[in-house]
Design an enzyme around this catalytic site. Structure first.
Site, short mmCIF file in Angstrom:
data_model
loop_
_atom_site.label_atom_id
_atom_site.label_comp_id
_atom_site.label_asym_id
_atom_site.label_seq_id
_atom_site.Cartn_x
_atom_site.Cartn_y
_atom_site.Cartn_z
CB THR A 178 -0.87 0.01 1.25
OG1 THR A 178 -1.76 -1.18 1.07
CG2 THR A 178 -1.49 1.27 1.59
NE ARG A 219 -8.81 -7.29 3.15
CZ ARG A 219 -7.78 -6.57 3.09
NH1 ARG A 219 -7.49 -5.86 2.31
NH2 ARG A 219 -7.41 -6.30 4.42
CB VAL A 220 -13.26 -2.98 2.08
CG1 VAL A 220 -12.64 -1.48 2.29
CG2 VAL A 220 -14.10 -2.91 1.03
#
Ligand code: ASP
Length: 303
Positions: A170, A198-199
């Site tokens: 990320t 999915r988060v």
């Protein structure tokens, strides 16, 4: 005084498995992002503009798990999340489950500036993107051979190490501008092999991203489920506001406290109005960099 810090994820590589060239490429990517944000701050631009500019550079760089080069879902698609927050106004914008928006962080900004909402999801978010004239691309644009191989290893059960499965990469940025305002931005492809929509924490305001001038600005990276459960970014900010502790103490208390006990790992970058910058993690490494008007400039990967 102004400053910017960036991260490119916590822990995809172990020092042992990282070649000199790989290390150089990651460092160059982080430097390029710092330069983009720093140049804006130098011209007096707001911290949010600088943080977003830095994140866009990392989204465009295929080495990092955001935008081009994002990790893939179990179905082999890229599914992207991003969020932004302005510490002066507490305005925020977030998007999740995007498949065609070239720079998700720029769309998060538009959600903040041009919609009455904070968070938009999937097809609706992409409809908003079209209305806003944001650049759209085919899902293939995001998919790189490296990420395809990672997914393949995961699906056939031959991923050698935990990090192969999750591939934290990320990206994020936090900045302080010369008007004394802080801001944060985060963007991700999430975790390799994710499914069912999915988060993770990255688009969740308070978990992966938070900014409040009265506390600090935070962008996180790591195992998102733990960051959501312990509201990492907001907790760091709140400790400064309510307990009056220094930034480094607040970050340490959160990263190495309950979150770690629960089994979570990762890191954060954080900045406060006085220009203190903390880049900390409880994992093996975190791609990170910082540049300040006081002359501090540093790019690092391992501890
Ligand atoms: N935090 C991200 C997520 O859980 C992953 C990462 O940091 O790389 O979606």
């Amino acid at each position: 005084m102004f400053a910017i810090a960036v991260h490119g994820g916590a822990g995809t590589l172990s020092r042992r498995d990282t070649s000199e060239e790989q290390e150089q490429a990651y460092r160059a990517g982080l430097s390029e992002a710092l330069d983009a944000g720093y140049a804006l701050l130098e011209r007096g631009a707001p911290s949010l503009d600088a943080a977003i500019a830095a994140v866009c550079v990392l989204e465009d760089n295929p080495l990092f798990n955001a935008g081009r080069g994002a990790v893939l879902t179990r179905d082999g698609a890229a599914e992207l999340d991003a969020s932004v927050m302005d510490g002066r106004t507490l305005n925020a914008g977030a998007v999740t489950g995007l498949k065609h928006v070239k720079n998700p962080v720029a769309l998060a900004r538009r959600v903040m500036d041009h919609s009455p909402h904070v968070m938009l999801v999937g097809a609706g978010a992409e409809e908003f993107a079209r209305l806003q004239g944001v650049e759209l691309v085919s899902n293939e644009y995001f998919r790189t051979p490296v990420r395809q191989a990672q997914l393949h290893r995961l699906l056939e059960g031959s991923a050698e190490k935990e990090n192969d499965l999750v591939a934290f990469g990320t990206v994020g940025a936090v900045a302080l501008d010369s008007d004394g305002n802080v801001a944060a931005a985060t963007s991700t492809g999430g975790m390799t092999g994710k499914r069912w929509g999915r988060v993770g924490d990255s688009p969740i305001i308070g978990a992966g991203t938070y900014a409040n001038n009265e506390g600090c600005a935070v962008s996180a990276t790591g195992h998102g489920e733990y960051f959501i459960r312990t509201a990492v970014a907001h907790d760091i900010c709140a400790r400064i506001q309510y307990l009056g502790v220094p930034l480094a103490t607040a970050v340490d208390g959160v990263l190495n406290g309950r979150m770690k006990q629960l089994g979570g790992n990762g890191g954060v970058i954080a900045i406060d109005r006085s220009g203190n910058v903390v880049l900390d993690f409880n994992s093996e490494g975190m791609f990170r960099g910082v540049a300040t008007s006081a002359g501090r400039r540093d790019v690092a990967i391992f501890r």
